[in-house]
Motif scaffolding. Structure first.
Motif, PDB file in Angstrom:
ATOM      1  N   MET A   1     -10.265 -27.760 -34.784  1.00  0.00           N
ATOM      2  CA  MET A   1     -10.363 -26.352 -35.206  1.00  0.00           C
ATOM      3  C   MET A   1     -11.494 -25.647 -34.458  1.00  0.00           C
ATOM      4  SD  MET A   1     -10.417 -24.878 -39.069  1.00  0.00           S
ATOM      5  CE  MET A   1      -9.046 -25.965 -39.471  1.00  0.00           C
ATOM      6  N   LYS A   2     -11.264 -24.364 -34.161  1.00  0.00           N
ATOM      7  CA  LYS A   2     -12.257 -23.614 -33.409  1.00  0.00           C
ATOM      8  C   LYS A   2     -13.505 -23.375 -34.269  1.00  0.00           C
ATOM      9  CE  LYS A   2     -12.695 -19.459 -30.762  1.00  0.00           C
ATOM     10  NZ  LYS A   2     -12.306 -18.062 -30.849  1.00  0.00           N
ATOM     11  N   LYS A   3     -14.666 -23.688 -33.677  1.00  0.00           N
ATOM     12  CA  LYS A   3     -15.912 -23.518 -34.425  1.00  0.00           C
ATOM     13  C   LYS A   3     -16.541 -22.166 -34.103  1.00  0.00           C
ATOM     14  CE  LYS A   3     -16.384 -27.982 -35.795  1.00  0.00           C
ATOM     15  NZ  LYS A   3     -16.717 -28.485 -37.103  1.00  0.00           N
ATOM     16  N   VAL A   4     -17.349 -21.706 -35.044  1.00  0.00           N
ATOM     17  CA  VAL A   4     -18.057 -20.443 -34.848  1.00  0.00           C
ATOM     18  C   VAL A   4     -19.522 -20.745 -34.568  1.00  0.00           C
ATOM     19  CG1 VAL A   4     -18.681 -18.236 -35.911  1.00  0.00           C
ATOM     20  CG2 VAL A   4     -16.483 -19.292 -36.443  1.00  0.00           C
ATOM     21  N   HIS A   5     -20.075 -19.999 -33.629  1.00  0.00           N
ATOM     22  CA  HIS A   5     -21.492 -20.171 -33.307  1.00  0.00           C
ATOM     23  C   HIS A   5     -22.308 -19.237 -34.191  1.00  0.00           C
ATOM     24  CE1 HIS A   5     -25.183 -19.122 -31.003  1.00  0.00           C
ATOM     25  NE2 HIS A   5     -25.230 -20.439 -30.917  1.00  0.00           N
ATOM     26  N   ASP A  20     -17.336 -24.547 -39.053  1.00  0.00           N
ATOM     27  CA  ASP A  20     -16.008 -24.081 -39.388  1.00  0.00           C
ATOM     28  C   ASP A  20     -16.173 -22.835 -40.264  1.00  0.00           C
ATOM     29  OD1 ASP A  20     -13.052 -24.678 -39.637  1.00  0.00           O
ATOM     30  OD2 ASP A  20     -13.652 -24.523 -41.734  1.00  0.00           O
TER      31      ASP A  20
ATOM     32  N   ARG B   2      -9.382 -17.179 -40.177  1.00  0.00           N
ATOM     33  CA  ARG B   2     -10.080 -16.224 -39.331  1.00  0.00           C
ATOM     34  C   ARG B   2     -11.130 -15.506 -40.188  1.00  0.00           C
ATOM     35  NH1 ARG B   2      -6.763 -11.155 -37.096  1.00  0.00           N
ATOM     36  NH2 ARG B   2      -8.547  -9.749 -36.865  1.00  0.00           N
TER      37      ARG B   2
END
Lengths: 159, 286
Positions: A1-5, A20, B2
């Motif tokens: 899953m794409k992680k957020v910085h 996450d 999202r």
């Protein structure tokens, strides 16, 4: 899953981590930043063991998302003692034996610190109401309340 | 999932209305975080509205107060001017959770959860408060009783969310009150709640709204109880009539928090006490 910085300030230091979007602030503190002083009791905002000061106000870090920390100022229990010197509240908790197992203590200390920032001379009743969201199954609360009142007194006298 | 944190209301409306999947607003987060954790809901979009400046304000206009959807309960109870004008709404807001929760939870969140037992709601209905809803086709205003359609259900389209609560200025010689019954002294959910807004002229009640919480699928505005007080002076007769009607108008369920009979009885008692307290506030102010 794409992680957020996420880039944030914790106890005055700039910190960055990847998380996450569903992760809580508490999990990010403990798992990504190794700040394990904040505890998870209930995970639903009932017990207060995860209390941190977020933008100047005490909140349950289990009820905030890690991504919400972006650009914000957060104080945790790790920032309470200064250069190894205990905060007056910590000292008074020891003196009054206001803890036993210690799981709830970081949260109660953070909530108490936030109280004394806003109210330098709280009554016993005000302390009890303020800390009503911090559960302790060991002490019976009396010692905690007395420690907070005593710390408030000493802080007034030393300023 | 999202995650979006728009900076302006326009951006927020665009993001929210253009997204077609399951979506939720993050304001205080004190309920949605628990729902996320327990997998009650798995939204594909979560939109944080706390960075939108205009949703974080309590504003006073000539005829009304405007409270943004991002305003925390603590910021409402701390607002001296507002809490003096609407002590009952403030009481309800102040009862939502602990210090930690108060610092995050919002009145709009309490309202849009549409829990029958929400402490913030009865006094809002009694005050004739409305919500401002934003969406693809602009703004619209809606009364709170029309907004809530049932437990957890709102009359809103999928592109819409609530941006503000609008509360009229309080009239002269008027005050409000909210009280609830809980078996503990703190940190609990209302078994019964009652919000009252009252106006007095020449010692007689000239306007009144009695609203019951936690005794039906949604808040109940008891028109009959309110009408029974109109023009009357506050005395044992008018109060016992009020009590009797509220007992009848309450439509509670049996659960572990209270039986039907108990809740009906408490609804009557609370209505009486809330009216007395609001009346006392008017007398003290004049």
């Amino acid at each position: 899953m794409k992680k957020v910085h996420v880039s944030t300030t914790i106890n005055g230091d700039n910190k960055e981590f990847l998380c996450d979007t569903r992760e809580t602030l508490l999990d990010a503190l403990r798992d990504h930043l190794a700040l394990t002083g904040s505890k998870e009791g209930c995970g639903t905002g009932d017990c207060g063991a995860c209390s941190v000061i977020f933008e100047g106000e005490v909140i349950c870090s289990c009820l905030a998302l890690a991504v919400e920390a972006e650009g914000k100022n957060i104080d945790t229990i790790e920032g309470m003692a200064n250069d190894g010197k205990l905060h007056i509240l910590q000292k008074k908790f020891l003196e009054h034996a206001a803890l036993q197992c210690g799981i709830c203590t970081p949260g109660i200390l953070m909530a108490s610190k936030s109280l004394l920032q806003q109210n330098k001379e709280p009554t016993k009743e005000e302390v009890r109401f303020w800390l009503a969201g911090n559960l302790c199954r060991c002490t019976g609360y009396d010692k905690i309340i007395n420690a907070v009142l005593d710390a408030a007194k000493e802080m007034r006298e030393t300023v | 999932m999202r995650y979006e944190a728009p900076q302006t209301l326009n951006q927020a409306v665009n993001v929210f209305s253009e997204f077609n999947g399951l979506k939720r607003i993050l304001a205080g987060g004190t309920d949605i975080l628990v729902q996320l954790r327990t997998d009650v809901i798995q939204p594909e979009l979560l939109m944080n509205i706390k960075d939108i400046e205009e949703l974080g304000k309590i504003e006073l206009f000539d005829n009304f107060w405007k409270i943004g959807a991002g305003v925390s309960a603590a910021n409402i109870t701390r607002n001296k001017e507002f809490s003096k004008e609407w002590p009952g709404i403030t009481e309800g807001v102040g009862l939502i959770g602990s210090t930690q929760i108060q610092n995050r939870a919002t009145l709009v969140g309490n309202l849009s959860n549409a829990s029958p037992a929400a402490d913030g709601v009865p006094a809002l209905v009694a005050a004739n408060a409305m919500v401002e809803i934003v969406g693809r086709n602009g703004n619209r205003k809606l009364e709170i009783l029309s907004l809530i359609s049932g437990p957890g259900k709102l009359n809103m389209k999928s592109d819409e969310f609530i941006s503000h609560i609008l509360i009229p200025r309080q009239n002269k010689n008027s005050s409000d009150c909210y009280i609830r019954f809980i078996p503990r002294t703190e940190m609990d959910i209302a078994v019964v709640g009652c919000g009252v807004n009252l106006s007095v002229e020449n010692n007689n009640i000239s306007a009144v709204k009695v609203v019951l919480g936690a005794v039906g699928p949604k808040v109940i505005f008891s028109e009959e109880a309110s009408n029974s007080l109109l023009g009357a002076s506050l005395n044992a007769d008018s109060l016992s009539k009020l009590q009797e009607i509220c007992e009848r108008d309450a439509k509670p369920i049996d659960d572990k928090r209270g039986t039907i009979d108990f809740r009906r009885k408490v609804a009557g008692v609370l209505a009486k006490r809330a009216v007395e307290k609001a009346y006392k506030r008017i007398m003290e102010d004049s």
